[in-house]
Design an enzyme around this catalytic site. Structure first.
Site, PDB file in Angstrom:
ATOM      1  N   HIS A  88       0.596  -1.165   9.789  1.00  0.00           N
ATOM      2  CA  HIS A  88      -0.219  -0.694  10.896  1.00  0.00           C
ATOM      3  C   HIS A  88       0.193  -1.456  12.155  1.00  0.00           C
ATOM      4  CE1 HIS A  88      -2.742   0.972   7.722  1.00  0.00           C
ATOM      5  NE2 HIS A  88      -2.868  -0.249   7.219  1.00  0.00           N
ATOM      6  N   ASP A 143       1.916  -3.468   3.845  1.00  0.00           N
ATOM      7  CA  ASP A 143       0.534  -3.320   4.306  1.00  0.00           C
ATOM      8  C   ASP A 143       0.190  -4.289   5.430  1.00  0.00           C
ATOM      9  OD1 ASP A 143      -1.954  -2.032   4.317  1.00  0.00           O
ATOM     10  OD2 ASP A 143      -2.827  -3.447   2.888  1.00  0.00           O
TER      11      ASP A 143
END
Length: 295
Positions: free
Chosen positions: A32, A249
């Site tokens: 992200h 992640d």
């Protein structure tokens, strides 16, 4: 690195350098980017406010880890405004692609715009800490996703695999399941949730990310690190070598701790111990699904 009392640090500023040398064009399929907030404001109503984790930090991390390609997943931190991911794609020299967050009734014009901008799929969350959507509405969207070359990515709590699985089989596009279905690794490979996940993967339309060994084994003591998570990831890689993807992640939001990204890379020596399998996991499979156009 300092944060205000209202911010949460979600990544290590100086992770270890992995000892495992990754193959050329290795791809991190799940990260992200957050902010910077003056340019990309956070969505309203966040229960937890993470510190900025901008594209420059991500690029630097990947250089350190030996990762040359990446898929950035839009986060609820920025809601349905996918511009923060689009910006990172535009500055990523063709090596960064994206997954968008949209509403099920998203307009075809927006899907076309996202596809042209380097997005390869859309993600829907079925997690208790996030605002969810109706699975029937999501499945109804998939014929339109097919028309724009986009796939479906889903993030759900492990117990929901039994309810969502039959619906997801009706998808008109490939379905990518995040973080090994968020199973509890301590329950082992014979647990009903993990077995249901594997039954879905018996259909080649399904893919799974063997990301999140640190999430599905989130409370492992330091001396054991993430052994239970590594074991389940290896089971999936061994059984479904053509349908597995890996992701770090980063920057690890909504977690019990901050994982060391270098250690997560080194865990690949256990998850995919053979060089041929590792190449398939990190290079061939991402190329097949995400269609990178650079070499």
């Amino acid at each position: 690195m300092t944060t205000s009392p209202t911010e949460v640090q979600t990544y290590l500023p100086d992770p270890s350098t992995p000892t495992l040398r990754l193959p050329p064009l290795a791809c991190d399929t799940h990260v992200h980017v957050f902010g910077p907030r003056p340019k990309f404001p956070y969505a309203g109503g966040l229960k937890v406010t993470p510190q900025d984790a901008p594209k420059e930090k991500l690029y630097a991390l990947h250089k350190r880890l030996g990762i040359e390609r990446c898929v950035i997943v839009q986060s609820a931190v920025h809601g349905h405004d996918n511009s923060v991911v689009q910006d990172a794609i535009e500055h990523g020299e063709g090596r960064y692609l994206g997954i968008a967050l949209v509403q099920p009734d998203v307009a075809d014009a927006e899907l076309e715009r996202l596809a042209r901008a380097g997005f390869r799929g859309v993600r829907f969350n079925f997690m208790s800490h996030l605002v969810g959507v109706d699975i029937d509405d999501v499945i109804a969207l998939t014929p339109r996703l097919a028309g724009h070359g986009l796939h479906l990515q889903v993030h759900f709590e492990s117990k929901l695999v039994h309810e969502l699985g039959p619906k997801l089989k009706q998808s008109h596009v490939p379905v990518v399941i995040d973080h090994m279905g968020r199973v509890d690794a301590r329950l082992g490979a014979q647990h009903e949730d993990f077995q249901a996940l594997m039954r879905l993967l018996d259909t080649d339309r399904f893919w799974v990310k063997v990301s999140g060994i640190d999430r599905i084994d989130a409370n492992a003591p330091p001396e054991e690190r993430y052994r239970a998570g590594e074991a389940l990831a290896r089971t999936l890689v061994d059984r479904f070598p053509d349908q597995v993807l890996w992701g770090s992640d980063w920057p690890h939001p909504n977690h019990t701790h901050i994982p060391d990204d270098g250690a997560l890379v080194d865990a690949l020596s256990i998850i995919a111990a053979d060089a041929v399998v590792l190449h398939k996991l990190l290079v061939q499979n991402p190329q097949s699904l995400y269609r990178f156009t650079t070499d």
